[in-house]
Design an enzyme around this catalytic site. Sequence first.
Site, short mmCIF file in Angstrom:
data_model
loop_
_atom_site.label_atom_id
_atom_site.label_comp_id
_atom_site.label_asym_id
_atom_site.label_seq_id
_atom_site.Cartn_x
_atom_site.Cartn_y
_atom_site.Cartn_z
CB THR A 1 -5.29 69.69 -31.11
OG1 THR A 1 -4.23 69.44 -32.02
CG2 THR A 1 -5.41 71.18 -30.86
CE LYS B 1 -0.51 72.18 -32.65
NZ LYS B 1 -1.75 72.99 -32.66
C1 LIG Z 1 -4.70 78.39 -40.60
C2 LIG Z 1 -4.39 77.56 -39.39
C3 LIG Z 1 -5.02 76.33 -39.21
C4 LIG Z 1 -4.70 75.53 -38.12
N1 LIG Z 1 -5.27 74.31 -38.00
C5 LIG Z 1 -4.93 73.51 -36.98
C6 LIG Z 1 -5.44 72.20 -36.88
O1 LIG Z 1 -6.22 71.76 -37.73
N2 LIG Z 1 -5.06 71.43 -35.82
C7 LIG Z 1 -4.19 71.90 -34.87
O2 LIG Z 1 -3.86 71.17 -33.93
N3 LIG Z 1 -3.68 73.14 -34.95
C8 LIG Z 1 -4.01 73.95 -35.98
N4 LIG Z 1 -3.48 75.19 -36.05
C9 LIG Z 1 -2.52 75.65 -35.03
C10 LIG Z 1 -1.09 75.32 -35.44
O3 LIG Z 1 -0.83 73.94 -35.34
C11 LIG Z 1 -0.09 76.02 -34.51
O4 LIG Z 1 -0.39 75.74 -33.18
C12 LIG Z 1 -0.07 77.54 -34.72
O5 LIG Z 1 -0.19 77.85 -36.08
C13 LIG Z 1 1.22 78.09 -34.17
O6 LIG Z 1 1.26 79.47 -34.27
P1 LIG Z 1 2.01 80.25 -35.47
O7 LIG Z 1 1.19 80.01 -36.69
O8 LIG Z 1 1.97 81.66 -35.03
O9 LIG Z 1 3.38 79.69 -35.59
C14 LIG Z 1 -3.78 76.00 -37.15
C15 LIG Z 1 -3.16 77.23 -37.33
C16 LIG Z 1 -3.45 78.00 -38.44
C17 LIG Z 1 -2.73 79.31 -38.61
#
Ligand SMILES: Cc1cc2nc3c(=O)[nH]c(=O)nc-3n(C[C@H](O)[C@H](O)[C@H](O)COP(=O)(O)O)c2cc1C
Length: 380
Positions: free
Chosen positions: A155, A251
Amino acid sequence: MMLVNVADARQAARRRLPKIFFDYIDGGAASEATLRANEADFARWRLEQSVLTGITAPDLSTDYLGARRALPFMLGPVGFLGLYAGNGEVLAARAAAAANIPFCLSSFSVASISRVAREALGESMFQLYVLKDRSLGAEMLRAAREAGVETIFLTVDCAITAMRERDLRNGFRALTRLTPGLLARLALHPGWCLDMLRHGMPQVEALAGHPEFGRGVLAQAAALSSRIDQGLSWADLAWVRENWPGRLVLKGILSAADAREAQAMGADAIVISNHGGRQLDGAASTIAMLPEIAAAVPGLELLIDSGFRRGADIVKALGLGASGVLLGRTYAYALAAAGQAGVARIIEALTKEIEISLALMGCGSIEALKAEGPRFVRPA
Ligand SMILES: Cc1cc2nc3c(=O)[nH]c(=O)nc-3n(C[C@H](O)[C@H](O)[C@H](O)COP(=O)(O)O)c2cc1C
């Protein structure tokens, strides 16, 4: 409550979770403009209706990340699943395995990658942040390899964490231990509390050999966040490529120029993502950027996330050049609402929505949709 769609799952999660955790999942950066745009911009595209085609059961299987998958979407990395439901990472991974789709474990997780691989038995992937301490990163990559992981997501849009105002207001960021005030707020959600108590004090299992990160998931997460390498640059990614012989997915790419850089550094795929509107507020929605990025990097595999709440959203992205979609909040809400059954229910709902959309579009398969996207997905 029956979870008919993702909005139902969101409402049910709001009731079951303490506010501090619901807001952490639901919220975005600053004024949340990008968060809203992610969902709203799907309306810029429409699906082409086509009748009397005789298509009744479209084939939803498709290729992405090196294999044929049963469905064109997977569960992306979401931190702290084990705080939304006891053993949450394993429950989500089991729901993914049952649907024959991959699950990607966040490096901010209660369960370790080896536990998820052992207890869920599906295809697990792993998401990594590059930490200042490269040896810990190398240790995480080793654990992923030993657990049989073939694909990691690196990421790259979260080196500097944005201000998420709901979290500031709730004190989420400052949280490193349970205070009496917080305990009183948690106690308002007895179902969630009992679930947590049954599973014991959550710890980041991957840090079991690192007492310097403190005890308890909250302290460990804060320590881990503070060690993300904020100065990471393209040149540093060579380190990851050298330490990871498997499939490497970057990502958090949102521009054609960065997609070209990713291709040049040898990424196998990218996820077009703005982190669900949790990082750069004011950035474009991902669906708005997809056509431009697809045109810029022919030959590079494109996955996408951010704002996908409906089967039709997924159909639009696949018609515009994505090979697959990652779900984020969509399944986190469902997990918080009803555990593994909730995630399974939402996977089923999206599957049905995609099936119905394709049938009404006269499109027999996801492969046909990908091959002839402009025939099926048009500007609104
Ligand atoms: C509560 C939460 C925690 C997240 N934690 C991570 C993470 O630890 N690593 C990561 O690469 N993305 C993380 N993300 C981003 C998600 O992988 C993703 O990019 C995002 O949720 C996409 O948007 P959407 O929730 O509107 O579908 C997180 C998203 C949320 C909502």
